[in-house]
Scaffold this motif. Sequence first.
Motif, PDB file in Angstrom:
ATOM      1  N   VAL A 280      14.621 -26.457   2.078  1.00  0.00           N
ATOM      2  CA  VAL A 280      15.365 -26.134   0.859  1.00  0.00           C
ATOM      3  C   VAL A 280      14.413 -25.859  -0.293  1.00  0.00           C
ATOM      4  CG1 VAL A 280      15.601 -28.571   0.155  1.00  0.00           C
ATOM      5  CG2 VAL A 280      17.276 -26.861  -0.614  1.00  0.00           C
ATOM      6  N   GLU A 281      13.260 -26.531  -0.286  1.00  0.00           N
ATOM      7  CA  GLU A 281      12.289 -26.324  -1.372  1.00  0.00           C
ATOM      8  C   GLU A 281      11.698 -24.915  -1.344  1.00  0.00           C
ATOM      9  OE1 GLU A 281      12.939 -30.479  -0.604  1.00  0.00           O
ATOM     10  OE2 GLU A 281      12.193 -28.889   0.731  1.00  0.00           O
ATOM     11  N   GLU A 282      11.682 -24.300  -0.181  1.00  0.00           N
ATOM     12  CA  GLU A 282      11.092 -22.963  -0.051  1.00  0.00           C
ATOM     13  C   GLU A 282      12.119 -21.841  -0.232  1.00  0.00           C
ATOM     14  OE1 GLU A 282       7.865 -22.889   3.244  1.00  0.00           O
ATOM     15  OE2 GLU A 282       9.174 -24.585   3.758  1.00  0.00           O
ATOM     16  N   THR A 283      13.329 -22.185  -0.623  1.00  0.00           N
ATOM     17  CA  THR A 283      14.362 -21.173  -0.835  1.00  0.00           C
ATOM     18  C   THR A 283      13.985 -20.263  -2.003  1.00  0.00           C
ATOM     19  OG1 THR A 283      16.048 -22.733  -0.058  1.00  0.00           O
ATOM     20  CG2 THR A 283      16.809 -20.817  -1.285  1.00  0.00           C
ATOM     21  N   ASP A 284      14.152 -18.979  -1.833  1.00  0.00           N
ATOM     22  CA  ASP A 284      13.826 -18.001  -2.875  1.00  0.00           C
ATOM     23  C   ASP A 284      15.014 -17.884  -3.838  1.00  0.00           C
ATOM     24  OD1 ASP A 284      13.065 -15.888  -4.466  1.00  0.00           O
ATOM     25  OD2 ASP A 284      12.426 -14.591  -2.813  1.00  0.00           O
ATOM     26  N   TRP A 285      15.107 -18.870  -4.731  1.00  0.00           N
ATOM     27  CA  TRP A 285      16.252 -18.912  -5.641  1.00  0.00           C
ATOM     28  C   TRP A 285      16.260 -17.771  -6.640  1.00  0.00           C
ATOM     29  CZ3 TRP A 285      20.377 -21.543  -4.583  1.00  0.00           C
ATOM     30  CH2 TRP A 285      20.290 -22.689  -3.790  1.00  0.00           C
ATOM     31  N   VAL A 286      15.081 -17.277  -7.025  1.00  0.00           N
ATOM     32  CA  VAL A 286      15.022 -16.163  -7.973  1.00  0.00           C
ATOM     33  C   VAL A 286      15.701 -14.933  -7.371  1.00  0.00           C
ATOM     34  CG1 VAL A 286      13.488 -14.570  -9.180  1.00  0.00           C
ATOM     35  CG2 VAL A 286      12.954 -17.013  -9.135  1.00  0.00           C
ATOM     36  N   GLN A 287      15.400 -14.665  -6.108  1.00  0.00           N
ATOM     37  CA  GLN A 287      16.031 -13.517  -5.463  1.00  0.00           C
ATOM     38  C   GLN A 287      17.521 -13.754  -5.235  1.00  0.00           C
ATOM     39  OE1 GLN A 287      13.920 -12.137  -2.010  1.00  0.00           O
ATOM     40  NE2 GLN A 287      15.259 -10.372  -1.718  1.00  0.00           N
ATOM     41  N   ILE A 288      17.891 -14.999  -4.972  1.00  0.00           N
ATOM     42  CA  ILE A 288      19.316 -15.309  -4.808  1.00  0.00           C
ATOM     43  C   ILE A 288      20.078 -15.044  -6.107  1.00  0.00           C
ATOM     44  CG2 ILE A 288      20.943 -17.232  -4.516  1.00  0.00           C
ATOM     45  CD1 ILE A 288      19.107 -18.301  -2.333  1.00  0.00           C
ATOM     46  N   VAL A 289      19.482 -15.416  -7.243  1.00  0.00           N
ATOM     47  CA  VAL A 289      20.122 -15.113  -8.533  1.00  0.00           C
ATOM     48  C   VAL A 289      20.297 -13.608  -8.694  1.00  0.00           C
ATOM     49  CG1 VAL A 289      19.840 -15.192 -11.047  1.00  0.00           C
ATOM     50  CG2 VAL A 289      19.307 -17.209  -9.668  1.00  0.00           C
ATOM     51  N   GLU A 290      19.297 -12.838  -8.300  1.00  0.00           N
ATOM     52  CA  GLU A 290      19.395 -11.380  -8.412  1.00  0.00           C
ATOM     53  C   GLU A 290      20.543 -10.833  -7.557  1.00  0.00           C
ATOM     54  OE1 GLU A 290      15.523 -10.031  -7.315  1.00  0.00           O
ATOM     55  OE2 GLU A 290      14.593 -10.634  -9.210  1.00  0.00           O
ATOM     56  N   TRP A 291      20.713 -11.401  -6.365  1.00  0.00           N
ATOM     57  CA  TRP A 291      21.810 -10.953  -5.516  1.00  0.00           C
ATOM     58  C   TRP A 291      23.161 -11.384  -6.105  1.00  0.00           C
ATOM     59  CZ3 TRP A 291      22.121  -7.178  -2.365  1.00  0.00           C
ATOM     60  CH2 TRP A 291      21.011  -6.773  -1.620  1.00  0.00           C
TER      61      TRP A 291
END
Length: 385
Positions: A280-291
């Motif tokens: 979970v720590e390695e999740t690309d949250w920045v890209q998820i926000v973009e999606w």
Amino acid sequence: MTSEVNADLLRSLTPSVLGILVRRGADFAAAEDAVQDALVDAVRVWSADPPRDPKGWLVTVAWRRFLDATRADTARRRREDLIDEEPPPGPASSVDDTLQLYFLCAHPSLTPSSAVALTLRAVGGLTTRQIARAYLVPEAPMAQRISRAKRTVSGVRFDRPGDVATVLRVLYLVFNEGYSRDVDLAAEAIRLTRQLAAAIDHPEVAGLLALMLLHHARRAARTAPDGGLVPLAEQNRGRWDTESVAEGVEILQAALARDRLGEFQAQAAIAALHADAPTVEETDWVQIVEWYDELARLTDSPVVRLNRAVAVGEADGPRAGLAALVALDDSLPRYVAVAAYLHERDGDLTTAARLYVEAAQKAPNLAERDHLTRQAARLNARGRH
């Protein structure tokens, strides 16, 4: 041929047999009844004497059933003028009417629940009893719902183009219903969406199939041994189905390459980013926000913006997530649960515990209520130490 093989084969043949009867002049409701009668006959006969041409056998028997029912009903006698005599035995038509049946069952005049039930019955080949059990309702009301739906679409022309978006919404509703003892509706939705993908070349159909596969891949890790919910961040990723993840990602990439983005492709992209993270720590949250930004642009959905607030809280910190939350209606489902989570992340355990209790009281099901209650108890216990 075993009865289990019969069941799988019968369900796969149901839509094409129904389509043939409709094209021969039967109205949808009468044709569907006749096909169901033929399926019952097939279950009884095929185990001992399987036919060489199963589809042709079903068409012949269903057509006979339809003719018999029509001739016996004097109130419908006028329909006989439109009916040809029974066709000679032979191979069944190779025309696949499955796609038109999807459109018919997802007709805009039907309520979502009726469209789902009719799709499961006419396209999925499930019995009324199976559908009723899957939805935890008595069989009689479900039978009435399906009968009303059949009557509603009986006068609709079979050759009119349908709305793919409506069909996809119906299939996603089926998927989100989950499973019961008799019918795994999530697996059934995947099967039907695969069938639709084979009948129509559309990137959003592929996007929905990818989304279903990616979500379904995490199913084994979603519940604890005691039946409690396990949030995504706490799931054992070793229990995820890697084959389903790989297939979902491959289907999604092919769909995105066509540059016709739709909401199911965007949702699948978010699911793929979660599936791609080893932890979970390695999740690309920045890209998820973009999606989520893309998804909000496509749908303008408050629920999407609520989920985006969670992603913002992970990407930019809990206070940024809370700021995104302020702009939303606090009556949204799960709003209070999201607020509780973000306040906990921000270190305000007292507020978070209170909000978890409030969210539990508003939970739509027992499993979610128990999970939120445990979250509140956990924080209250920490506050006492």
